[in-house]
Every structure is written in C-alpha cells, then in structure tokens.
Scaffold this motif. Structure first.
Motif, PDB file in Angstrom:
ATOM      1  N   SER A  50       0.749  -1.253  -0.030  1.00 52.30           N
ATOM      2  CA  SER A  50       0.066  -0.045  -0.038  1.00 52.30           C
ATOM      3  C   SER A  50       0.757   1.183   0.247  1.00 52.30           C
ATOM      4  O   SER A  50       1.357   1.434   0.924  1.00 52.30           O
ATOM      5  CB  SER A  50      -0.901   0.085   1.246  1.00 52.30           C
ATOM      6  OG  SER A  50      -1.583   1.233   1.410  1.00 52.30           O
ATOM      7  N   LYS A  51       0.981   1.891  -1.129  1.00 52.83           N
ATOM      8  CA  LYS A  51       1.771   3.083  -1.187  1.00 52.83           C
ATOM      9  C   LYS A  51       0.890   4.406  -0.413  1.00 52.83           C
ATOM     10  O   LYS A  51       1.918   5.007   0.066  1.00 52.83           O
ATOM     11  CB  LYS A  51       1.754   3.746  -2.652  1.00 52.83           C
ATOM     12  CG  LYS A  51       2.521   2.456  -3.723  1.00 52.83           C
ATOM     13  CD  LYS A  51       2.812   3.026  -5.101  1.00 52.83           C
ATOM     14  CE  LYS A  51       3.061   2.195  -6.088  1.00 52.83           C
ATOM     15  NZ  LYS A  51       4.362   1.699  -6.065  1.00 52.83           N
ATOM     16  N   ALA A  52      -0.283   4.165  -0.281  1.00 52.80           N
ATOM     17  CA  ALA A  52      -0.915   5.103   0.664  1.00 52.80           C
ATOM     18  C   ALA A  52      -0.488   5.007   2.041  1.00 52.80           C
ATOM     19  O   ALA A  52      -0.084   6.018   2.474  1.00 52.80           O
ATOM     20  CB  ALA A  52      -2.469   5.103   0.368  1.00 52.80           C
ATOM     21  N   LYS A 109       5.103  15.316  -9.682  1.00 51.36           N
ATOM     22  CA  LYS A 109       6.198  14.592 -10.693  1.00 51.36           C
ATOM     23  C   LYS A 109       7.326  15.126 -10.252  1.00 51.36           C
ATOM     24  O   LYS A 109       7.645  16.318 -10.179  1.00 51.36           O
ATOM     25  CB  LYS A 109       5.634  14.942 -12.041  1.00 51.36           C
ATOM     26  CG  LYS A 109       6.690  14.324 -13.007  1.00 51.36           C
ATOM     27  CD  LYS A 109       6.447  14.540 -14.163  1.00 51.36           C
ATOM     28  CE  LYS A 109       7.491  13.974 -15.150  1.00 51.36           C
ATOM     29  NZ  LYS A 109       7.043  14.260 -16.656  1.00 51.36           N
ATOM     30  N   LEU A 110       8.284  14.134  -9.913  1.00 50.94           N
ATOM     31  CA  LEU A 110       9.723  14.523  -9.612  1.00 50.94           C
ATOM     32  C   LEU A 110      10.595  14.443 -10.993  1.00 50.94           C
ATOM     33  O   LEU A 110      10.409  13.576 -11.763  1.00 50.94           O
ATOM     34  CB  LEU A 110      10.254  13.645  -8.391  1.00 50.94           C
ATOM     35  CG  LEU A 110       9.344  13.766  -7.169  1.00 50.94           C
ATOM     36  CD1 LEU A 110       9.761  12.748  -6.234  1.00 50.94           C
ATOM     37  CD2 LEU A 110       9.476  15.142  -6.491  1.00 50.94           C
ATOM     38  N   GLU A 111      11.637  14.990 -10.933  1.00 53.02           N
ATOM     39  CA  GLU A 111      12.623  14.762 -12.257  1.00 53.02           C
ATOM     40  C   GLU A 111      13.870  14.513 -11.391  1.00 53.02           C
ATOM     41  O   GLU A 111      14.374  15.271 -10.416  1.00 53.02           O
ATOM     42  CB  GLU A 111      12.721  16.180 -12.838  1.00 53.02           C
ATOM     43  CG  GLU A 111      11.904  16.062 -14.172  1.00 53.02           C
ATOM     44  CD  GLU A 111      12.763  16.274 -15.263  1.00 53.02           C
ATOM     45  OE1 GLU A 111      13.514  15.245 -15.663  1.00 53.02           O
ATOM     46  OE2 GLU A 111      12.778  17.301 -15.856  1.00 53.02           O
ATOM     47  N   GLU A 163      17.403  11.553 -10.861  1.00 58.21           N
ATOM     48  CA  GLU A 163      17.959   9.824 -11.192  1.00 58.21           C
ATOM     49  C   GLU A 163      17.415   9.012 -10.010  1.00 58.21           C
ATOM     50  O   GLU A 163      17.601   9.231  -9.090  1.00 58.21           O
ATOM     51  CB  GLU A 163      19.508   9.919 -11.460  1.00 58.21           C
ATOM     52  CG  GLU A 163      19.730  10.511 -12.837  1.00 58.21           C
ATOM     53  CD  GLU A 163      19.426   9.414 -13.998  1.00 58.21           C
ATOM     54  OE1 GLU A 163      18.993   8.064 -13.607  1.00 58.21           O
ATOM     55  OE2 GLU A 163      18.910  10.040 -14.840  1.00 58.21           O
ATOM     56  N   GLU A 164      17.017   7.622 -10.438  1.00 58.56           N
ATOM     57  CA  GLU A 164      16.602   7.062  -9.343  1.00 58.56           C
ATOM     58  C   GLU A 164      17.833   5.823  -8.828  1.00 58.56           C
ATOM     59  O   GLU A 164      18.559   5.730  -9.885  1.00 58.56           O
ATOM     60  CB  GLU A 164      15.403   6.049  -9.921  1.00 58.56           C
ATOM     61  CG  GLU A 164      14.202   6.679  -9.963  1.00 58.56           C
ATOM     62  CD  GLU A 164      13.026   6.030 -10.663  1.00 58.56           C
ATOM     63  OE1 GLU A 164      12.796   4.818 -10.289  1.00 58.56           O
ATOM     64  OE2 GLU A 164      12.466   6.505 -11.796  1.00 58.56           O
ATOM     65  N   PHE A 165      17.657   5.452  -7.809  1.00 60.50           N
ATOM     66  CA  PHE A 165      18.482   4.282  -7.368  1.00 60.50           C
ATOM     67  C   PHE A 165      17.799   3.577  -6.163  1.00 60.50           C
ATOM     68  O   PHE A 165      16.909   3.995  -5.504  1.00 60.50           O
ATOM     69  CB  PHE A 165      19.973   5.005  -6.589  1.00 60.50           C
ATOM     70  CG  PHE A 165      19.906   5.740  -5.446  1.00 60.50           C
ATOM     71  CD1 PHE A 165      19.542   6.745  -5.539  1.00 60.50           C
ATOM     72  CD2 PHE A 165      20.044   4.923  -4.224  1.00 60.50           C
ATOM     73  CE1 PHE A 165      19.582   7.620  -4.441  1.00 60.50           C
ATOM     74  CE2 PHE A 165      20.181   5.638  -2.990  1.00 60.50           C
ATOM     75  CZ  PHE A 165      19.976   7.041  -3.137  1.00 60.50           C
TER      76      PHE A 165
HETATM   77  P1  AMP Z   1       7.042   3.340  -8.026  1.00 55.79           P
HETATM   78  O1  AMP Z   1       6.164   1.947  -8.333  1.00 55.79           O
HETATM   79  O2  AMP Z   1       6.060   4.048  -7.125  1.00 55.79           O
HETATM   80  O3  AMP Z   1       8.293   3.090  -7.850  1.00 55.79           O
HETATM   81  O4  AMP Z   1       6.791   4.094  -9.514  1.00 55.79           O
HETATM   82  C1  AMP Z   1       7.303   3.312 -10.660  1.00 55.79           C
HETATM   83  C2  AMP Z   1       8.040   4.221 -11.495  1.00 55.79           C
HETATM   84  O5  AMP Z   1       7.167   5.471 -11.809  1.00 55.79           O
HETATM   85  C3  AMP Z   1       9.353   4.926 -10.816  1.00 55.79           C
HETATM   86  O6  AMP Z   1      10.505   4.063 -10.719  1.00 55.79           O
HETATM   87  C4  AMP Z   1       9.558   6.000 -11.333  1.00 55.79           C
HETATM   88  O7  AMP Z   1      10.196   5.932 -12.515  1.00 55.79           O
HETATM   89  C5  AMP Z   1       8.131   6.776 -11.875  1.00 55.79           C
HETATM   90  N1  AMP Z   1       7.616   7.556 -10.573  1.00 55.79           N
HETATM   91  C6  AMP Z   1       7.099   7.129  -9.343  1.00 55.79           C
HETATM   92  N2  AMP Z   1       6.713   8.097  -8.529  1.00 55.79           N
HETATM   93  C7  AMP Z   1       7.276   9.245  -9.457  1.00 55.79           C
HETATM   94  C8  AMP Z   1       7.310  10.555  -9.053  1.00 55.79           C
HETATM   95  N3  AMP Z   1       6.647  11.165  -7.960  1.00 55.79           N
HETATM   96  N4  AMP Z   1       7.776  11.443  -9.959  1.00 55.79           N
HETATM   97  C9  AMP Z   1       8.309  11.079 -11.171  1.00 55.79           C
HETATM   98  N5  AMP Z   1       8.471   9.701 -11.415  1.00 55.79           N
HETATM   99  C10 AMP Z   1       7.729   8.752 -10.540  1.00 55.79           C
END
Ligand code: AMP
Ligand code: GLY
Length: 437
Positions: free
Chosen positions: A104-106, A187-189, A191-193
């Motif tokens: 649950s992301k919420a 929406k965020l901008e 790089e993910e890790f």
């Molecule tokens: P999640 O399952 O929440 O990790 O979302 C899957 C993908 O959606 C992530 O790996 C991101 O690439 C993109 N994403 C999720 N939340 C955001 C956000 N707040 N802003 C931008 N991209 C997002």
C-alpha cells in the motif's frame, strides 16, 4: 541449518547461491517454475503455486526448516509469514501487515507524513474523485499511483502516459473502479537508485546502492518492465549518488522502520528496499518494497563478504547490531535476457540455448529466472529469463564481463546491450547536472 526458500526467479537463484555458501545450509525450495539453478542448489524442491498454503504447509511440515526466506512480494502480501509463525517457522520477510510498506503506497506515504519523516513529494490520497481535478491542476506535473501491487505497471506519469489533467482524472476514475484508493503526487525529476537495507526492527544495514533500468529497450525507450538490468560501483556509491545521499536515504529507512514498529507493534524483519530519487530539491522516496529487488539482488549478494545465512539468522533473532556488513570493493553489471516480445507479448515456451562452457570462460555469473527446465533444455515463460552478472574492478570491467557472458545465450530472446556502459552512465550524470544548474 535447514532453510526453506520461496520463489523461482533470478533473485531467488542468487539468494540460494548466497545461502549455500555456508556449507552447513541445507536448502529446500518451493517454486512455480522449475528453475534449474535453484534445483541444483536444493536438497529437495516442490513445484507449486506459492499461494497454495495447504501444499506449502505439507512441505514445510516435512522439511521442518529452522527458518523460511521469502523472495517475492506476492507471498508476503498473501500473509505467508503470518501463516508460518504459528507452525514455529520464523521468516526472513515481513508479516502481511508490515508488508503494507510495499503493498500500500498510501499506507507508506501516510506513515512517513504522520511521523514527520523527510523525503516525501507533495501528495494526496483519494478514495473518491472529489477534489482530484483541483489537485491535478494545482500540481501541474503529476503522477498517479493505484494503491496496491501492480507489478510496477500501474503508475502513470504526466507527459509520458497522461497528457493533461482531464486524462489524469479519467485514469483516477479507472483506478478507483478496481482499487479503494489512488495516490496523486508531484512529478519529480531526477535519477533513481535502489537502496536495499536489511532490517530487524532495531537495526538497518545497507547493501551498496544500485541502479535498475525499467525500460525494455536501449536508450531507455519502450515499455516499463520488471527491470532489464542494473549496476553498482566499486566505491559503493553511484556516479550521481554521493555519500551524503546514501546517509540520508539510510536515515529515512531507519526512521520508517521505527515508525512501522510503533504503528504495527511488531518488528520489520527482512529487506526494506527504498526506491529513491536524487533531485535538484534533494533526496526523495518514490516507493518502498518489502523484499530484495530483482535484478538488484545480483548487484549485492554475490559481493557480500559475510555469510548470508548468518545475516538472515541474525535478522530473525534481532541481532543485526552484532553484524558488520561488508562487501567486496567491486563493480557489478547485471543484464537480463528476456523473451522476445517481453513485456507485452512475450514468446512463451521457446527454447533458450545456454552455452555453459562459453559462459564459464567468460567469467560471468548466471542466474536463471522465470524459465522452465524440460527434457534437459531451458524454456521461456512470460517473464524475465536469465540474469547475467559481471563482477569487475570497475564498471567498464564488470560491463565487459557481463556482455561476454550474455553473448553466450541465444534463442527467441533479447537484452539491453547498453546497461552499465559508460555512454549510458554519462547520460545519467549529464541529466543530474542539467537539473542542478
Ligand atoms: P513506483 O512503483 O512508485 O516506484 O513507480 C514506478 C516508477 O514510476 C518509478 O520507478 C518512477 O520511474 C516513476 N515514478 C514514481 N513516482 C514518481 C514521481 N513522484 N515522479 C516521477 N516519477 C515517478
Ligand atoms: N527492480 C525492481 C523491483 O525489484 O521491484
């Protein structure tokens, strides 16, 4: 030590290998497809749906494991840890309630908000369409997330999948037909890790950060997938992730772990995998998973210097404070071989040719994923087939080894050649630099 392992992917093959590095580990496995790598490492195995608790019960009664290790999220969501508990089988993996961290992301977003934990984007949780339109317009750039397990495919992003607020509203309407809750966020901008941390309710131990590649094709194009490959660096940072970023990410995960204990009255035992994003405004948390990542497991367990069985046992006994988690100072690159047509139209049941001798010569490591072993051959299912890992002195050395290995696999399959290459990594660095200007 008798260990019951659940799962049949590359992640679980890699976990099985790490557990079996301890000569006193006896491995018993449960999988839905016959993974030849896990089979080879197991004393015994059973093929069954992981959701079939009756069959699981019979096997567990027969094996009498000292503990269970749960690989994927689905059995955690189904409550397998709660099921094993009364059988006297402790698990490395959270209970159903604690697994809400992922399911649950919420729940996770609201938990972080309630406990004042940093790293949150602007967000709101909706159970009806009331106020959604206004919020979408106020945010401008938004992301919409169904509240539940969607295999990474339910999240829709403005500018990519959704062109305006009206599109967003329609998607929320659709989500609310099948989910009680939808999350709308900024929406965020960046790089993910992935930071995968081992937790026991009292202590959080990090593994080196890794970066996954969600898109199916080279240059980050095509559909989102479970992950086409990943890399990690010999200094246990990433080219766009500083020591300070990792420290902050660790701090967030530690606070979340304590908040979970307070909220659920039980310790979180298992893996807290934070999907973080480095942005111009600072570090943000996109989501938590309550298990190791796939492919990111391949970036950390093969270079773990500790005995993984002992680490798992220490987590279960809440003794992680006694463990000094250490990793080789090596870079890793993992490339996933997947069925042609994956993820939308995967060609199922196709034979994959694996040149074992060539692979051995290449020095790459192979982790079988969702494949079926039949009549001495390996066949595709609808999911990722084989992960090939290169371990090297630096990224280019690791990439070269992974590439040499992946070329020894053929059939109706494909992979991303660009993962771990300096050109793609440079793109990430340039991206962050352009945002920080
Ligand atoms: P999640 O399952 O929440 O990790 O979302 C899957 C993908 O959606 C992530 O790996 C991101 O690439 C993109 N994403 C999720 N939340 C955001 C956000 N707040 N802003 C931008 N991209 C997002
Ligand atoms: N690498 C993405 C995941 O394990 O969820």
């Amino acid at each position: 030590m008798r260990v019951l392992l659940l799962g049949h992917g590359s992640r679980e093959h890699c976990m099985a290998e790490a557990l079996k590095r301890n000569p006193e580990t006896w491995l018993y496995s449960v999988m839905a497809h016959l993974n030849p790598g896990i089979k080879k490492l197991s004393e015994e195995f059973r093929l069954m749906k992981l959701s079939n608790f009756d069959e699981l019960h019979l096997f567990a009664e027969q094996v009498k494991p000292d503990f269970a290790v749960i690989g994927p999220e689905a059995p955690l969501a189904d409550g397998v840890v709660d099921y094993f508990g009364p059988m006297g089988i402790p698990s490395f993996g959270p209970t159903q309630e604690l697994a809400k961290l992922e399911t649950s992301k919420a729940f996770s977003r609201l938990l972080m908000k309630k406990y004042g934990i940093p790293g949150l984007p602007e967000f709101k949780v909706f159970t009806s369409l009331e106020g959604v339109q206004e919020y979408l317009e106020a945010l401008g750039d938004f992301v919409i997330k169904p509240d539940g397990l969607t295999g990474g495919k339910g999240v829709k992003v403005f500018g990519e999948h959704l062109k305006d607020a009206s599109d967003g509203l329609n998607y929320c309407r659709e989500v609310l037909k099948t989910h009680p809750t939808v999350i709308v966020e900024e929406k965020l901008e960046g790089e993910e890790f992935s930071l995968q941390s081992i937790a026991d309710g009292k202590t959080v131990l990090d593994t080196p950060p890794a970066q996954d590649h969600k898109r199916a094709f080279e240059n980050d194009s095509g559909a989102n997938t479970g992950g086409m490959g990943s890399y990690s660096c010999e200094n246990h940072l990433l080219p766009f992730v500083t020591e300070e970023d990792v420290k902050q990410a660790h701090g967030i995960t530690e606070k979340v772990m304590h908040a979970l204990s307070r909220e659920c009255g039980k310790p979180f035992v298992g893996v807290m995998y934070g999907g973080f994003m480095v942005t111009a405004k600072g570090l943000r948390l996109l989501e938590y998973n309550a298990r190791f990542g796939d492919p990111e497991t391949m970036n950390v367990l093969p270079i773990m210097e500790n005995d993984f069985t002992e680490v798992v046992q220490a987590a279960i006994e809440q003794r992680l404070d006694e463990i000094n988690l250490r990793f080789l100072e090596k870079a890793t690159v993992c490339k996933y071989v997947v069925p042609a047509g994956y993820p939308n139209n995967p060609s199922v049941g196709e034979r994959i040719e694996v040149d074992e001798r060539g692979l051995a010569r290449s020095g790459a490591h192979v982790y079988f994923g969702s494949v079926n072993e039949k009549d001495g051959g390996v066949y595709t299912t609808s999911s990722r087939a084989i992960a090939v890992l290169g371990i090297g002195e630096d990224l280019s050395d690791a990439e070269r080894r992974a590439q040499a290995g992946v070329e020894r696999i053929s059939g109706k399959v494909f992979y991303r050649k660009d993962i771990g290459t300096s050109a793609l990594v440079q793109k990430r660095i340039d991206h962050i630099n352009s945002l920080k200007k």
